[in-house]
Design a protein around this motif. Structure first.
Motif, PDB file in Angstrom:
ATOM      1  N   ASN A 188      -7.885   1.980  17.193  1.00  0.00           N
ATOM      2  CA  ASN A 188      -9.009   1.044  17.102  1.00  0.00           C
ATOM      3  C   ASN A 188      -8.972   0.379  15.729  1.00  0.00           C
ATOM      4  OD1 ASN A 188     -11.568   3.025  18.837  1.00  0.00           O
ATOM      5  ND2 ASN A 188      -9.670   2.150  19.556  1.00  0.00           N
ATOM      6  N   GLU A 189      -9.211  -0.948  15.683  1.00  0.00           N
ATOM      7  CA  GLU A 189      -9.170  -1.692  14.431  1.00  0.00           C
ATOM      8  C   GLU A 189     -10.429  -2.532  14.272  1.00  0.00           C
ATOM      9  OE1 GLU A 189      -5.571  -3.919  15.003  1.00  0.00           O
ATOM     10  OE2 GLU A 189      -4.334  -2.369  14.086  1.00  0.00           O
ATOM     11  N   GLN A 190     -10.975  -2.538  13.062  1.00  0.00           N
ATOM     12  CA  GLN A 190     -12.162  -3.314  12.753  1.00  0.00           C
ATOM     13  C   GLN A 190     -11.782  -4.629  12.089  1.00  0.00           C
ATOM     14  OE1 GLN A 190     -14.330  -0.488  10.331  1.00  0.00           O
ATOM     15  NE2 GLN A 190     -15.305   0.422  12.129  1.00  0.00           N
ATOM     16  N   ALA A 191     -12.733  -5.544  12.018  1.00  0.00           N
ATOM     17  CA  ALA A 191     -12.476  -6.876  11.483  1.00  0.00           C
ATOM     18  C   ALA A 191     -12.043  -6.834  10.019  1.00  0.00           C
ATOM     19  CB  ALA A 191     -13.720  -7.749  11.631  1.00  0.00           C
ATOM     20  N   ASP A 192     -12.512  -5.848   9.245  1.00  0.00           N
ATOM     21  CA  ASP A 192     -12.157  -5.754   7.829  1.00  0.00           C
ATOM     22  C   ASP A 192     -10.848  -5.025   7.588  1.00  0.00           C
ATOM     23  OD1 ASP A 192     -12.854  -3.168   8.396  1.00  0.00           O
ATOM     24  OD2 ASP A 192     -14.547  -3.066   7.000  1.00  0.00           O
ATOM     25  N   GLY A 193     -10.147  -4.643   8.661  1.00  0.00           N
ATOM     26  CA  GLY A 193      -8.847  -3.992   8.517  1.00  0.00           C
ATOM     27  C   GLY A 193      -8.874  -2.495   8.632  1.00  0.00           C
ATOM     28  N   ASP A 194     -10.025  -1.862   8.545  1.00  0.00           N
ATOM     29  CA  ASP A 194     -10.105  -0.415   8.722  1.00  0.00           C
ATOM     30  C   ASP A 194      -9.738  -0.053  10.158  1.00  0.00           C
ATOM     31  OD1 ASP A 194     -10.863  -0.078   6.133  1.00  0.00           O
ATOM     32  OD2 ASP A 194     -12.998   0.223   6.562  1.00  0.00           O
ATOM     33  N   ASP A 195      -9.107   1.112  10.312  1.00  0.00           N
ATOM     34  CA  ASP A 195      -8.730   1.500  11.667  1.00  0.00           C
ATOM     35  C   ASP A 195      -8.882   3.007  11.843  1.00  0.00           C
ATOM     36  OD1 ASP A 195      -6.432   2.783  10.605  1.00  0.00           O
ATOM     37  OD2 ASP A 195      -5.228   0.981  10.835  1.00  0.00           O
ATOM     38  N   GLY A 196      -8.730   3.438  13.066  1.00  0.00           N
ATOM     39  CA  GLY A 196      -8.763   4.850  13.405  1.00  0.00           C
ATOM     40  C   GLY A 196      -7.776   5.112  14.528  1.00  0.00           C
ATOM     41  N   GLU A 197      -7.089   6.264  14.454  1.00  0.00           N
ATOM     42  CA  GLU A 197      -6.140   6.649  15.478  1.00  0.00           C
ATOM     43  C   GLU A 197      -6.556   7.985  16.085  1.00  0.00           C
ATOM     44  OE1 GLU A 197      -1.727   5.671  14.811  1.00  0.00           O
ATOM     45  OE2 GLU A 197      -2.528   5.879  12.770  1.00  0.00           O
TER      46      GLU A 197
END
Length: 381
Positions: free
Chosen positions: A360-369
């Protein structure tokens, strides 16, 4: 599914008294009960720390819930039987009219229990509908969704970001393969920080239509959605029109193998797709702006033998967020894939293993796997 009939001549006196005031007392009524017991063991690894025990992500994969907590360990193991469900159906013939009642419960989403002692979780309402001839009223799958096209997976949804997935209150009319419905109009928005804002101002029902059709042995559906996104609170008094379209198919390939797919596009579709991974519109200084998205999945089922089968599924979602959300933590893209091996030694029993990967990726570039291994045991009534 077990079935039993209660003809009027065989009803016990107490049952006659209870049903005397009901139309069912004068009807040929068939009762059915069904469901299944399912036990899961899940070993989950979160790239930036696992969320807490009560987090929805610890029950099944929901896009947007896997960003985790970096103060916690990354790998967790969960045993659960929450997907276990029970349903009850009655079908009656009333003077040439068909009357059907359906009720189904399971134990997902609640956080009222704990893993320390009893794991006691409240039942939740999945479906509760009454159907009279062509009319259905109550809570059930949205007409925008084709549940028959969902892949077979051990994780609850299986292609979470690639499918509409909504159960809600509705009134629906069905004529052959055509369905039209008025449905619950709940609207969600994203503020400038990327947080969800739920509107309590919606009053125009969502309008949904779907056409189910065949092509040889294959089955297909095309659905359309039109909705009004209303908000009159928190300093906003705005309204936007949203819409969505969805095309799904189930195609036999050879022997018992099956291909399933779905493709969705929405502009303001919001919560209808990907379990509300993106909202219907953004709140800006100038008012509101709808959020568009494209999503879909493809899944292939292969039968190794009469008792062994596998499913491989790939699913994706991408939102086109307005510029105001560019540096926020608004959800933007989501991908997942899973592969499983299932064994049914006898028809009611399935034992399976599955691997799921999600990003999953957010608009500010942060993500989670998320990497998840599952072992499941299921007995269908």
């Amino acid at each position: 599914m077990n079935t039993f009939k209660l003809p009027k001549t065989a009803l016990a006196p107490v049952a006659i008294a209870l049903l005397a005031a009901s139309p069912l007392a004068q009807a040929d009524t068939e009762f059915k009960f069904g469901g299944y017991v399912k036990a899961d063991v899940m070993v989950s690894d979160y790239s930036n720390g696992a969320p807490g025990d009560s987090n929805l992500s610890r029950q099944f994969y929901v896009p947007g819930t896997i960003y985790g907590d970096d103060s916690r360990a990354s790998t967790v193991t969960d045993f659960q039987a929450r997907e276990t469900r029970f349903n009850f159906t009655s079908n009656s013939d009333l003077d040439g009219h068909t009357l059907k009642f359906f009720l189904e419960l399971d134990f997902f989403t609640h956080s009222d229990g704990n893993q320390r002692v009893s794991n006691s979780y409240s039942p939740r309402l999945r479906h509760a509908t009454v159907t009279f001839d062509n009319w259905t009223a109550g809570q059930t799958w949205s007409t925008f969704q084709n549940p028959g096209a969902l892949p077979e997976a051990l994780d609850f949804v299986g292609a979470a970001e690639g499918t509409p997935f909504v159960r809600q209150g509705l009134i629906r009319y069905t004529a052959g393969g055509f369905q039209v419905a008025l449905e619950n109009p709940k609207a969600t928005f994203t503020n400038a920080e990327g947080a969800r804002v739920e509107s309590d101002s919606s009053y125009i029902p969502d309008f949904v239509a779907r056409y189910n059709f065949k092509g040889g042995d294959a089955s297909f559906s095309i659905a359309g959605l039109v909705r009004q996104l209303e908000i009159d609170e928190n300093g906003f008094d705005e309204s936007e029109t949203g819409y969505g379209v969805s095309f799904a198919g189930v195609v036999p390939v050879f022997n018992r193998d099956m291909l399933k797919f779905m493709l969705n596009y929405g502009d303001g579709a919001g919560r209808y797709i990907a379990l509300n991974y993106a909202n219907g519109a953004a709140l800006t200084d100038a008012g509101t702006e709808t959020i568009s998205s494209v999503s879909g999945f493809v899944s292939y089922q292969h039968w190794w033998s009469d008792r062994w089968r596998s499913n491989i599924t790939a699913s994706a979602f991408e939102a086109d967020n307005p510029d105001v959300l560019a540096n926020s933590n608004a959800n933007e893209t989501s991908y997942s894939g899973n592969i499983n091996l299932l064994y049914s030694p006898v028809k009611p029993v399935t034992i399976g293993v599955e691997y799921l990967y999600a990003l999953n990726e957010q608009a500010d570039g942060d993500d989670g796997e998320l990497n998840r291994f599952m072992l499941s045991f299921k007995y269908a009534l």
